[in-house]
Design a protein around this motif. Structure first.
Motif, short mmCIF file in Angstrom:
data_model
loop_
_atom_site.label_atom_id
_atom_site.label_comp_id
_atom_site.label_asym_id
_atom_site.label_seq_id
_atom_site.Cartn_x
_atom_site.Cartn_y
_atom_site.Cartn_z
N ARG A 283 42.09 107.41 22.73
CA ARG A 283 42.83 107.21 21.52
C ARG A 283 44.14 106.90 22.09
NH1 ARG A 283 42.46 109.76 15.64
NH2 ARG A 283 43.19 107.76 14.70
N CYS A 284 44.72 105.88 21.64
CA CYS A 284 46.11 105.43 21.73
C CYS A 284 47.17 106.21 20.88
CB CYS A 284 46.41 103.84 21.97
SG CYS A 284 47.82 103.34 21.88
N THR A 285 48.37 106.29 21.35
CA THR A 285 49.38 106.70 20.47
C THR A 285 49.58 105.84 19.19
OG1 THR A 285 51.00 105.33 21.47
CG2 THR A 285 50.93 107.88 22.34
N CYS A 286 49.12 104.71 18.93
CA CYS A 286 49.18 103.89 17.68
C CYS A 286 47.76 104.36 16.81
CB CYS A 286 49.19 102.37 18.05
SG CYS A 286 47.40 101.89 18.71
N GLY A 287 46.93 105.05 17.50
CA GLY A 287 45.70 105.50 16.47
C GLY A 287 44.61 104.43 17.01
N GLY B 160 50.53 95.26 23.79
CA GLY B 160 50.14 96.57 24.66
C GLY B 160 49.26 97.27 23.90
N HIS B 161 49.08 96.81 22.75
CA HIS B 161 47.89 97.47 21.70
C HIS B 161 46.75 96.39 21.22
CE1 HIS B 161 50.51 100.84 21.32
NE2 HIS B 161 51.47 100.00 21.44
N MET B 162 46.63 95.51 22.42
CA MET B 162 45.09 94.64 22.32
C MET B 162 44.17 95.75 22.98
SD MET B 162 44.98 91.92 25.39
CE MET B 162 46.43 91.22 25.33
N GLY C 271 41.53 102.29 23.21
CA GLY C 271 41.42 101.62 24.34
C GLY C 271 42.39 100.61 24.49
N CYS C 272 43.56 101.04 24.12
CA CYS C 272 44.66 99.73 23.92
C CYS C 272 45.14 99.52 25.57
CB CYS C 272 46.13 100.26 23.45
SG CYS C 272 45.81 100.37 21.55
N LEU C 273 45.65 98.24 25.58
CA LEU C 273 46.22 98.05 27.08
C LEU C 273 47.19 98.83 27.66
CD1 LEU C 273 46.36 96.12 29.41
CD2 LEU C 273 47.85 94.61 28.19
ZN LIG Z 1 47.67 101.49 20.85
#
Ligand SMILES: [Zn+2]
Length: 323
Positions: A177-181, A167-169, A184-186
C-alpha cells in the motif's frame, strides 16, 4: 538589441529553497539557498522565500528593478493560470495558497509559478540533454517520483496543470500500500524512499550488509548510503537498487508505450546512482515496451541536476514575457 533583464528564479522544495539570478542564456549568475522549514506552514515558508530573495539581492548589490520577473518552481499541484499552489505533499498546510499574488504584491514585478517537473522539462529542452528533441519526458526520482512532458515541442501540463503524477501509476497490482492509498505505485517501489526502506527492512530481518553499522549508528539509512554500499560491493545494497531499477523500468515501459518519446531524462537525487540504476531500467524497457518505441527512447541522466528547477522557472518566465 536592448538587453534583457534577468529573472529572479526560486526553486521551492520540501527541504530547500533556492534562489538565483538567471539570464536569458540560462546562466545562473548568483545564487542563495536556505532551509524550507516546511513544518512551519505556509506563512513561515513564504517569509523564508522573501528573506532568501532579499539576501540574494543585498549580497550582490542588486535591487528588484534589475529583474524582468520573479518565477517560482514549486513541488506540488499548481494551478499555473491562477498562480496558486493547490496542494503539496511536501509542504504541510499548503492548500490553495495564492503564492503568485502574494509575491507580486510584495515585489511589484510580473510573477510566475510552475510545477517543478514542468520547469525541469522546459530547462532540459532549452539548455540540457533534450536540446535537439521534440518529444521529451523528464522523470524526477528522489523522495518521490514525478514527470514533466514536452510533446511536439510544447510543454504539456494537462487540462488543469495536473499531468505528470506518474509516481502513482500501478506497477504491481498486488504490491504494498502506497501513501496515496493505492497499491503497488511506482513511487512506493522505486523512489529513494523505497530504496532506503527496503534496505532497512531487510537488515532488520537479519540479512547481512555493510549498512548495518549506519543503521545502528543513525537509526536510519538513506538511498545515498545504499548507493555507496553498492559501489563497495555490498550484495544486499546492489540487490535493493536493482529491484528498484526494475520497477522503474516497468514505469518507463508504460511511459514509452503511451508517449513514444525521443528521450526520457532522469533527474532527482536518485539519478546520481547513474548506470547501476539506469541500466537495469533500460533493460526492462527493451524487453517489455513496443520494440520501435523502446529503441527510439533514449534514457539518459539530466545534465542540469540541482539547477534544473531554477533554470526551468526562468525559461518559463521568459516565455511568458514573450522574450
Ligand atoms: Zn501511490
Amino acid at each position: 538589441m536592448k538587453s534583457i533583464l534577468p529573472v529572479l528564479a526560486v526553486d521551492l522544495g520540501g527541504t530547500h529553497i533556492r534562489a538565483a539570478v538567471v539570464n536569458n542564456s540560462g546562466q545562473l549568475l548568483f545564487r542563495e539557498a536556505t532551509a524550507t522549514l516546511a513544518e512551519g506552514g505556509p506563512s513561515v515558508v513564504i517569509e523564508r522565500i522573501i528573506s532568501v530573495i532579499d539576501r540574494l539581492l543585498s549580497i550582490n548589490r542588486l535591487t528588484i528593478k534589475d529583474f524582468s520577473a520573479v518565477s517560482i518552481s514549486a513541488a506540488g499541484a499548481i494551478d499555473m493560470d491562477a498562480g496558486v499552489v493547490t496542494y503539496s505533499p511536501n509542504l504541510p498546510g499548503w492548500r490553495d495558497i495564492p503564492l503568485r499574488e502574494m509575491l507580486q504584491n510584495h515585489y511589484h514585478l510580473p510573477t510566475y509559478i510552475i510545477h517543478d517537473a514542468n520547469a525541469a522539462v522546459l530547462a532540459e529542452h532549452r539548455y540540457g540533454a533534450g536540446k535537439s528533441a521534440r518529444d521529451i519526458v523528464y522523470l524526477t526520482v528522489s523522495t518521490g517520483i514525478g514527470a514533466g512532458f514536452i510533446l511536439n515541442g510544447e510543454l504539456y501540463a494537462g487540462a488543469t496543470g495536473g499531468a505528470g503524477e506518474v509516481g502513482h501509476m500501478t506497477v504491481d497490482m498486488h504490491g504494498p500500500r502506497c501513501t496515496c492509498g493505492n497499491y503497488g505505485c511506482l513511487e512506493f517501489l522505486a523512489s529513494g524512499t523505497a530504496i532506503a526502506r527496503d534496505a532497512s527492512h531487510r537488515i532488520e530481518h537479519g540479512e547481512q550488509s555493510s549498512l548495518q553499522g549506519i543503521l545502528t549508528r543513525d537509526g536510519k539509512i538513506t538511498a545515498e548510503d545504499v548507493s555507496r554500499a553498492a559501489d563497495t560491493g555490498d550484495a544486499l545494497a546492489s540487490e535493493v537498487i536493482t529491484q528498484a531499477a526494475k520497477y522503474l523500468g516497468a514505469g518507463l515501459t508504460n511511459i514509452v508505450n503511451i508517449f513514444n518519446p525521443e528521450m526520457i531524462i532522469i533527474g532527482g537525487g536518485v539519478a546520481r546512482m547513474g548506470d547501476k540504476l539506469l541500466n537495469p531500467a533500460r533493460q526492462i524497457v527493451m524487453q517489455r515496451a513496443f520494440p520501435q518505441s523502446a529503441r527510439t527512447a533514449k534514457i539518459v541522466a539530466t545534465e542540469l541536476w540541482d539547477d534544473v528547477g531554477l533554470i526551468g522557472a526562468a525559461v518559463y518566465a521568459f516565455k511568458q514575457l514573450a522574450i
